[in-house]
Write an enzyme that holds these catalytic residues in place. Structure first.
Site, mmCIF file in Angstrom:
data_model
loop_
_atom_site.group_PDB
_atom_site.id
_atom_site.type_symbol
_atom_site.label_atom_id
_atom_site.label_comp_id
_atom_site.label_asym_id
_atom_site.label_seq_id
_atom_site.Cartn_x
_atom_site.Cartn_y
_atom_site.Cartn_z
ATOM 1 N N ASP A 163 25.096 -13.571 -46.994
ATOM 2 C CA ASP A 163 24.130 -13.759 -47.564
ATOM 3 C C ASP A 163 23.915 -12.934 -48.528
ATOM 4 O O ASP A 163 24.244 -11.404 -48.374
ATOM 5 C CB ASP A 163 22.790 -13.844 -46.263
ATOM 6 C CG ASP A 163 21.860 -15.059 -46.621
ATOM 7 O OD1 ASP A 163 21.205 -15.086 -48.025
ATOM 8 O OD2 ASP A 163 20.879 -15.000 -45.852
ATOM 9 N N ASP B 90 20.768 -16.418 -51.959
ATOM 10 C CA ASP B 90 19.676 -15.750 -52.195
ATOM 11 C C ASP B 90 18.208 -16.401 -53.145
ATOM 12 O O ASP B 90 18.895 -15.481 -53.938
ATOM 13 C CB ASP B 90 19.162 -14.879 -51.539
ATOM 14 C CG ASP B 90 17.567 -14.682 -51.181
ATOM 15 O OD1 ASP B 90 17.223 -15.439 -49.711
ATOM 16 O OD2 ASP B 90 16.180 -13.974 -51.140
ATOM 17 N N GLU C 32 20.650 -21.635 -52.811
ATOM 18 C CA GLU C 32 19.273 -21.416 -52.088
ATOM 19 C C GLU C 32 18.083 -21.373 -53.475
ATOM 20 O O GLU C 32 18.331 -20.864 -54.357
ATOM 21 C CB GLU C 32 18.433 -20.283 -51.437
ATOM 22 C CG GLU C 32 17.251 -21.265 -50.663
ATOM 23 C CD GLU C 32 16.812 -19.352 -50.192
ATOM 24 O OE1 GLU C 32 15.084 -19.735 -49.914
ATOM 25 O OE2 GLU C 32 16.146 -18.643 -51.053
ATOM 26 N N HIS D 37 15.725 -19.988 -41.138
ATOM 27 C CA HIS D 37 15.324 -18.753 -40.241
ATOM 28 C C HIS D 37 13.752 -18.866 -41.685
ATOM 29 O O HIS D 37 12.872 -17.387 -41.823
ATOM 30 C CB HIS D 37 16.221 -17.124 -41.434
ATOM 31 C CG HIS D 37 15.782 -16.832 -42.623
ATOM 32 N ND1 HIS D 37 16.293 -17.589 -43.401
ATOM 33 C CD2 HIS D 37 15.589 -16.317 -43.311
ATOM 34 C CE1 HIS D 37 16.360 -17.364 -44.490
ATOM 35 N NE2 HIS D 37 15.890 -16.111 -44.731
ATOM 36 N N ASP D 38 12.871 -19.240 -42.649
ATOM 37 C CA ASP D 38 12.082 -19.711 -43.124
ATOM 38 C C ASP D 38 11.597 -20.673 -42.636
ATOM 39 O O ASP D 38 10.303 -21.181 -43.419
ATOM 40 C CB ASP D 38 12.576 -19.677 -44.587
ATOM 41 C CG ASP D 38 13.475 -18.499 -45.465
ATOM 42 O OD1 ASP D 38 12.851 -17.239 -44.440
ATOM 43 O OD2 ASP D 38 13.789 -18.819 -46.373
#
Ligand code: TEU
Length: 556
Positions: free
Chosen positions: A97, A199, A255, A329-330
């Site tokens: 990431d 990200d 993302e 994870h969000d």
């Protein structure tokens, strides 16, 4: 023949909550290494780790203080190198990431500016502006609440932070900053990783006029001035040239926050040399009433279908490529959100998986999804850890909601729902740690855990195994064209996948009632069942009946 990326499935690990081998209560790299056989057994090809760089962990690693160091909480650089080696040896790949929209304010670059002010060589690495009449430069809102600008008396200026106040946005207008980022990305590629998950990468280019927004709806918070901004394609092409193009088959997934189909076509069309694929979140906002995240509403199934269809057809038309996912994870757990964890845990979890895995694009599994992990339903604010959730709780109370009302919203919406420890077995703390877990374990771990599922002949886990294999062995899934079916049906999401003579029909019932489908509407006659989450499929000469949450893949 080597598998193409289109045949591969990605598994996302949130290291902090995966497996703790040292008793600190935090997951670590050793824990990941220990579970590689488990991931291989599942059949996955690519592992994505959320950030493990040195970080004060205000936003669980998305606030990087040093891009070149592993956070000691997770292990050392040699642990990391051993992990990459082992993953590659087992025929899998690793993606990291990479957060390049912002750094932690603890980063040496930012600290140097605080000390040396405008004469620091890193001053232009960040976005500094004067205030206007004692107010921030614009009315843009941070995605975690409050103003997106923070005043620093020593400089008598504000810096931009689209996320937490300790996550200062980098200034992509500044060449030396961009070069420093590319060099750092090559450093990680040289360690043998396959690429990156980038990200919020569509937020890098800010409108340099810095206009105010209207603040009329939750969407008018400034995002139109930096989402898919003026120079974003230029920056991604430069990143591709400086980093990705130096290595064979580099994997890159962006993302994309609040993006559009047109933009994602451009990001991923191979001719543009930007990214391999993109995540978008529109389908995960179908339970946001009027765009508001911190409010509860049932999901809008018609809207969900429309979005899937639009994105599938739109990306297909321009040779774009989607990342397919329900969970990360969000996000709250999909089974709690779109399925029925109480009455149909197996059926609804496997139906949701089928809907995603058979579409055109690359499927992502988030840790625990393959065993049907659910939302945590914490009953006290003390159990929450996430900075966004804690800020939202304070905002909800300030708006006049009772503690209980605010907690009910967090139970459905908090990112911590995804971050509770992986449930390995029935031991204390679900086998995640021998210490005190950094966040509470979901209370249902005695019944929902890996060890138990692995003893079952048929389970959510084995169903995921089947879906992963289907993609490897079936070009209609990996390469085929997508055609929607039953567009107006109120219960079923259906589509065809076609590659040369191979034709698949995918039918997913999103509800707890049975539904009858007329065969003529899906243009189907003789078929074999490739995948079914029930023992059989009811049908007559002219109809097929799907039972509650039934999902089938039919080979025609
Ligand atoms: O998330 C970006 C993002 O826009 C979200 O999904 C965000 O968490 C959500 O809008 C909040 O409501 C990425 C990371 O995945 C997330 O964990 C980080 O907190 C964020 O960027 C900042 O780096």
């Amino acid at each position: 023949m080597e598998a193409t990326f289109k045949q591969k499935t990605v598994y996302q690990i949130y290291p902090k909550s995966f497996l703790d081998t040292t008793g600190t209560g935090l997951g670590d790299l050793g824990g990941i290494q220990q579970k590689l056989p488990y991931l291989q057994h599942l059949g996955i090809d690519i592992i994505w780790l959320t950030p493990i760089y040195l970080s004060p962990q205000r936003d669980n690693g998305y606030d990087i203080a040093n891009y070149y160091e592993i956070d000691p909480a997770f292990g050392s650089m040699s642990d990391f190198e051993a992990l990459v080696n082992e993953i590659n040896k087992r025929g899998m790949q690793l993606i990291m990431d990479m957060v390049v929209n912002h750094t932690s304010t603890d980063h040496a670059w930012f600290q140097d500016v605080l000390i040396r002010g405008k004469s620091s060589p890193y001053y232009q690495f960040y976005i500094w502006r004067d205030g206007i009449d004692g107010q921030p430069p614009t009315n843009w809102q941070s995605k975690f609440g409050g103003s997106a600008w923070e005043y620093v008396p020593a400089l008598d200026q504000y810096y931009l932070h689209l996320f937490d106040v300790t996550q200062a946005d980098l200034n992509w207008e500044y060449g030396p900053m961009r070069e420093a980022i590319y060099e750092m990305m090559r450093f990680w590629m040289d360690k043998g990783i396959a690429g990156f998950r980038l990200d919020v990468v569509n937020l890098l280019s800010k409108n340099q006029q810095f206009p105010n927004d209207t603040l009329v709806t939750p969407m008018d918070d400034g995002r139109k001035f930096y989402t898919d901004g003026p120079k974003i394609h230029e920056y991604l092409q430069a990143m591709n040239a400086a980093v990705f193009s130096h290595y064979p088959n580099t994997f890159s997934v962006g993302e994309m926050s609040s993006t559009t189909i047109e933009q994602c076509q451009r990001y991923t069309n191979p001719e543009n040399n930007e990214l391999l694929m993109t995540f978008n979140f529109h389908h995960l906002k179908v339970d946001y009433p009027n765009g508001a995240k911190w409010a509860i509403a049932p999901f809008d199934f018609q809207r969900l279908k429309q979005l899937f269809i639009q994105w599938q057809l739109g990306m297909q038309k321009e040779q774009g490529w989607n990342a397919l996912f329900w969970c990360n994870h969000d996000q709250p757990r999909a089974i709690s959100r779109f399925g029925n964890a109480k009455e149909y845990p197996y059926e609804s979890a496997t139906m949701l998986a089928t809907a995603i895995h058979c579409m055109q694009g690359t499927p992502y599994i988030y840790q625990g999804e393959e065993i049907g992990m659910t939302n945590a339903y914490f009953t006290s604010i003390d159990e929450y850890r996430d900075v966004e959730s804690l800020n939202a709780y304070a905002t909800l109370l300030a708006r006049g909601l009772t503690i209980n009302e605010a907690l009910v919203i967090l139970q459905e919406k908090s990112r911590d729902n995804a971050r509770t420890p992986m449930q390995w077995n029935t031991d204390e703390n679900a086998g995640f740690t021998k210490g005190v877990p950094w966040i509470s374990v979901n209370k249902n771990y005695k019944t929902v855990n890996v060890e138990y599922l692995l003893t079952q002949e048929q389970s959510i886990f084995t169903f995921y195994q089947q879906l992963i294999q289907l993609r490897k062995n079936n070009q209609a899934i990996s390469e085929g064209i997508y055609q929607p079916l039953l567009v107006d049906d109120s219960h079923v999401y259906g589509y065809k996948r076609i590659f040369n003579n191979e034709k698949l029909v995918v039918l997913c019932n999103f509800f707890a009632q049975s539904v009858e489908i007329e065969k003529r509407l899906i243009d189907i006659h003789a078929y074999d069942i490739s995948i079914n989450n029930y023992a059989s499929l009811e049908s007559t000469q002219t109809t097929i009946t799907l039972l509650p949450y039934q999902a089938v893949v039919l080979q025609c």
